[in-house]
Design a protein around this motif. Structure first.
Motif, PDB file in Angstrom:
ATOM      1  N   ALA A 138      61.520  18.913   4.239  1.00 18.27           N
ATOM      2  CA  ALA A 138      61.369  19.885   3.154  1.00 18.27           C
ATOM      3  C   ALA A 138      60.319  19.427   2.141  1.00 18.27           C
ATOM      4  CB  ALA A 138      62.713  20.125   2.467  1.00 18.27           C
ATOM      5  N   THR A 139      60.300  18.142   1.824  1.00 17.21           N
ATOM      6  CA  THR A 139      59.294  17.652   0.874  1.00 17.21           C
ATOM      7  C   THR A 139      57.899  17.648   1.504  1.00 17.21           C
ATOM      8  OG1 THR A 139      59.880  15.361   1.415  1.00 17.21           O
ATOM      9  CG2 THR A 139      60.901  16.309  -0.543  1.00 17.21           C
ATOM     10  N   GLU A 140      57.819  17.347   2.802  1.00 18.17           N
ATOM     11  CA  GLU A 140      56.520  17.401   3.490  1.00 18.17           C
ATOM     12  C   GLU A 140      55.996  18.840   3.556  1.00 18.17           C
ATOM     13  OE1 GLU A 140      57.151  15.486   7.262  1.00 18.17           O
ATOM     14  OE2 GLU A 140      56.858  13.483   6.409  1.00 18.17           O
ATOM     15  N   PHE A 141      56.899  19.777   3.789  1.00 19.51           N
ATOM     16  CA  PHE A 141      56.491  21.184   3.809  1.00 19.51           C
ATOM     17  C   PHE A 141      55.946  21.588   2.443  1.00 19.51           C
ATOM     18  CE2 PHE A 141      57.226  25.682   3.071  1.00 19.51           C
ATOM     19  CZ  PHE A 141      56.562  26.240   4.149  1.00 19.51           C
ATOM     20  N   ASP A 142      56.644  21.189   1.406  1.00 18.95           N
ATOM     21  CA  ASP A 142      56.208  21.506   0.046  1.00 18.95           C
ATOM     22  C   ASP A 142      54.819  20.936  -0.232  1.00 18.95           C
ATOM     23  OD1 ASP A 142      56.900  22.655  -2.591  1.00 18.95           O
ATOM     24  OD2 ASP A 142      56.753  20.566  -3.247  1.00 18.95           O
ATOM     25  N   ALA A 143      54.600  19.692   0.187  1.00 18.71           N
ATOM     26  CA  ALA A 143      53.289  19.058  -0.006  1.00 18.71           C
ATOM     27  C   ALA A 143      52.209  19.754   0.826  1.00 18.71           C
ATOM     28  CB  ALA A 143      53.364  17.576   0.356  1.00 18.71           C
ATOM     29  N   ALA A 144      52.550  20.148   2.042  1.00 20.65           N
ATOM     30  CA  ALA A 144      51.582  20.838   2.904  1.00 20.65           C
ATOM     31  C   ALA A 144      51.202  22.199   2.318  1.00 20.65           C
ATOM     32  CB  ALA A 144      52.144  20.999   4.314  1.00 20.65           C
ATOM     33  N   LEU A 145      52.166  22.880   1.714  1.00 21.06           N
ATOM     34  CA  LEU A 145      51.875  24.169   1.083  1.00 21.06           C
ATOM     35  C   LEU A 145      50.942  23.976  -0.113  1.00 21.06           C
ATOM     36  CD1 LEU A 145      52.115  27.176   0.611  1.00 21.06           C
ATOM     37  CD2 LEU A 145      54.356  26.771  -0.460  1.00 21.06           C
ATOM     38  N   SER A 146      51.241  22.994  -0.936  1.00 22.75           N
ATOM     39  CA  SER A 146      50.365  22.716  -2.086  1.00 22.75           C
ATOM     40  C   SER A 146      48.962  22.347  -1.616  1.00 22.75           C
ATOM     41  CB  SER A 146      50.949  21.587  -2.933  1.00 22.75           C
ATOM     42  OG  SER A 146      52.192  21.966  -3.472  1.00 22.75           O
ATOM     43  N   GLY A 147      48.890  21.528  -0.585  1.00 19.14           N
ATOM     44  CA  GLY A 147      47.592  21.149  -0.032  1.00 19.14           C
ATOM     45  C   GLY A 147      46.821  22.341   0.502  1.00 19.14           C
ATOM     46  N   PHE A 148      47.506  23.227   1.207  1.00 16.49           N
ATOM     47  CA  PHE A 148      46.835  24.411   1.741  1.00 16.49           C
ATOM     48  C   PHE A 148      46.270  25.266   0.606  1.00 16.49           C
ATOM     49  CE2 PHE A 148      46.636  28.879   2.796  1.00 16.49           C
ATOM     50  CZ  PHE A 148      45.838  28.859   3.920  1.00 16.49           C
ATOM     51  N   MET A 149      47.057  25.454  -0.436  1.00 18.86           N
ATOM     52  CA  MET A 149      46.593  26.298  -1.542  1.00 18.86           C
ATOM     53  C   MET A 149      45.339  25.721  -2.194  1.00 18.86           C
ATOM     54  SD  MET A 149      50.067  27.849  -3.296  1.00 18.86           S
ATOM     55  CE  MET A 149      50.738  26.283  -3.758  1.00 18.86           C
ATOM     56  N   LEU A 150      45.287  24.416  -2.374  1.00 19.54           N
ATOM     57  CA  LEU A 150      44.109  23.792  -2.980  1.00 19.54           C
ATOM     58  C   LEU A 150      42.884  23.907  -2.075  1.00 19.54           C
ATOM     59  CD1 LEU A 150      45.738  20.603  -4.533  1.00 19.54           C
ATOM     60  CD2 LEU A 150      44.904  22.643  -5.748  1.00 19.54           C
ATOM     61  N   ILE A 151      43.070  23.696  -0.784  1.00 22.73           N
ATOM     62  CA  ILE A 151      41.952  23.789   0.157  1.00 22.73           C
ATOM     63  C   ILE A 151      41.467  25.237   0.260  1.00 22.73           C
ATOM     64  CG2 ILE A 151      41.343  23.577   2.600  1.00 22.73           C
ATOM     65  CD1 ILE A 151      43.147  21.052   2.638  1.00 22.73           C
ATOM     66  N   ALA A 152      42.397  26.185   0.278  1.00 20.71           N
ATOM     67  CA  ALA A 152      42.020  27.598   0.338  1.00 20.71           C
ATOM     68  C   ALA A 152      41.251  28.013  -0.915  1.00 20.71           C
ATOM     69  CB  ALA A 152      43.257  28.472   0.519  1.00 20.71           C
ATOM     70  N   GLN A 153      41.724  27.560  -2.063  1.00 22.44           N
ATOM     71  CA  GLN A 153      41.011  27.871  -3.307  1.00 22.44           C
ATOM     72  C   GLN A 153      39.590  27.308  -3.279  1.00 22.44           C
ATOM     73  OE1 GLN A 153      42.342  25.789  -6.774  1.00 22.44           O
ATOM     74  NE2 GLN A 153      41.481  27.312  -8.161  1.00 22.44           N
ATOM     75  N   SER A 154      39.465  26.093  -2.807  1.00 26.96           N
ATOM     76  CA  SER A 154      38.152  25.464  -2.717  1.00 26.96           C
ATOM     77  C   SER A 154      37.250  26.244  -1.763  1.00 26.96           C
ATOM     78  CB  SER A 154      38.312  24.026  -2.234  1.00 26.96           C
ATOM     79  OG  SER A 154      37.064  23.411  -2.084  1.00 26.96           O
ATOM     80  N   ALA A 155      37.787  26.712  -0.661  1.00 31.47           N
ATOM     81  CA  ALA A 155      36.994  27.492   0.297  1.00 31.47           C
ATOM     82  C   ALA A 155      36.539  28.805  -0.315  1.00 31.47           C
ATOM     83  CB  ALA A 155      37.789  27.746   1.565  1.00 31.47           C
ATOM     84  N   LEU A 156      37.400  29.429  -1.098  1.00 31.42           N
ATOM     85  CA  LEU A 156      37.031  30.700  -1.741  1.00 31.42           C
ATOM     86  C   LEU A 156      36.008  30.480  -2.851  1.00 31.42           C
ATOM     87  CD1 LEU A 156      40.493  32.484  -1.885  1.00 31.42           C
ATOM     88  CD2 LEU A 156      38.580  33.002  -0.364  1.00 31.42           C
ATOM     89  N   ASP A 157      36.052  29.338  -3.505  1.00 32.59           N
ATOM     90  CA  ASP A 157      35.109  29.042  -4.583  1.00 32.59           C
ATOM     91  C   ASP A 157      33.755  28.577  -4.063  1.00 32.59           C
ATOM     92  OD1 ASP A 157      36.919  29.755  -6.512  1.00 32.59           O
ATOM     93  OD2 ASP A 157      37.530  27.703  -6.989  1.00 32.59           O
ATOM     94  N   ASP A 158      33.675  28.197  -2.790  1.00 28.51           N
ATOM     95  CA  ASP A 158      32.432  27.656  -2.221  1.00 28.51           C
ATOM     96  C   ASP A 158      31.369  28.743  -2.206  1.00 28.51           C
ATOM     97  OD1 ASP A 158      30.471  26.254  -0.920  1.00 28.51           O
ATOM     98  OD2 ASP A 158      31.426  26.423   1.049  1.00 28.51           O
ATOM     99  N   ASP A 159      30.289  28.508  -2.945  1.00 27.83           N
ATOM    100  CA  ASP A 159      29.189  29.476  -2.958  1.00 27.83           C
ATOM    101  C   ASP A 159      28.048  29.072  -2.048  1.00 27.83           C
ATOM    102  OD1 ASP A 159      28.089  27.354  -4.309  1.00 27.83           O
ATOM    103  OD2 ASP A 159      27.537  28.487  -6.103  1.00 27.83           O
ATOM    104  N   GLY A 160      28.249  27.986  -1.308  1.00 33.66           N
ATOM    105  CA  GLY A 160      27.234  27.533  -0.363  1.00 33.66           C
ATOM    106  C   GLY A 160      26.125  26.702  -0.971  1.00 33.66           C
ATOM    107  N   SER A 161      26.236  26.379  -2.238  1.00 35.84           N
ATOM    108  CA  SER A 161      25.170  25.627  -2.891  1.00 35.84           C
ATOM    109  C   SER A 161      25.273  24.130  -2.655  1.00 35.84           C
ATOM    110  CB  SER A 161      25.157  25.916  -4.393  1.00 35.84           C
ATOM    111  OG  SER A 161      26.357  25.498  -4.984  1.00 35.84           O
ATOM    112  N   LEU A 162      26.442  23.667  -2.189  1.00 39.70           N
ATOM    113  CA  LEU A 162      26.618  22.227  -1.958  1.00 39.70           C
ATOM    114  C   LEU A 162      26.216  21.835  -0.564  1.00 39.70           C
ATOM    115  CD1 LEU A 162      30.010  21.692  -3.759  1.00 39.70           C
ATOM    116  CD2 LEU A 162      27.734  21.202  -4.615  1.00 39.70           C
TER     117      LEU A 162
END
Length: 178
Positions: A154-178
């Protein structure tokens, strides 16, 4: 050097300079067009990605809500009945279905995080069912071990969900300039 040779060399130098300028201008225009195309492509991909990520996160949150009590304290033993177990199983199946859209929406770091989150949900449900069986069979030592495994899952699932949200946010914010 006579005047005729100087004129020919001057014309040749002017031609080479003109050709060089034309090539440089063409290359610059091509690069500018590629930048515009990449930008449009990213813009066109952002909304479908956001929708896929949002649906996936929504189902994962449902799973987190169903399993939250198991992640609080390893010594707590929340009640499990057939209805709750079926809700876990159904939510895990739904999560697997919507994971496909999140994985296909990409990019690769998001796909990997979605796969990790889905695998974590599957492990959580497997541990729950094993725990219930151990309780039903009165296997005290195994019940305690499976309760610990449920806490970890249950704690690993919680951490995986938090990790997914951060990675997804980063992917959506990527404007291709990096």
């Amino acid at each position: 050097m006579d005047a005729g040779l100087a004129a020919v060399l001057g014309a040749l130098a002017g031609s080479v300079a003109t050709i060089g300028a034309a090539l440089a201008t063409g290359w610059a225009q091509r690069e500018s067009a590629l930048i515009t195309v990449r930008s449009e492509h990213r813009r066109d991909r952002r909304e479908p990605r956001q929708n896929a990520y949002k649906e996936f996160i929504s189902i994962a949150h449902r799973m987190r809500n169903l399993t939250a009590a198991w992640a609080v304290d390893v010594n707590l033993t929340p009640e499990i009945d057939d209805t709750r177990e079926e809700a876990w199983s159904q939510t895990e199946r739904t999560l697997k279905q919507v994971a496909t859209d999140a994985v296909l929406a990409g990019p690769t770091p998001v796909a990997k995080a979605a796969i990790e989150l889905t695998q974590s949900a599957t492990q959580l449900v497997i541990n729950l069912k094993t725990y219930r069986q151990c309780v039903a069979e009165g296997q005290g030592r195994l019940v305690r071990e499976m309760r610990r495994q449920l806490f970890v899952s249950a704690t690993e699932f919680d951490a995986a969900l938090s990790g997914f949200m951060l990675i997804a946010q980063s992917a959506l914010d990527d404007d291709g300039s990096l």
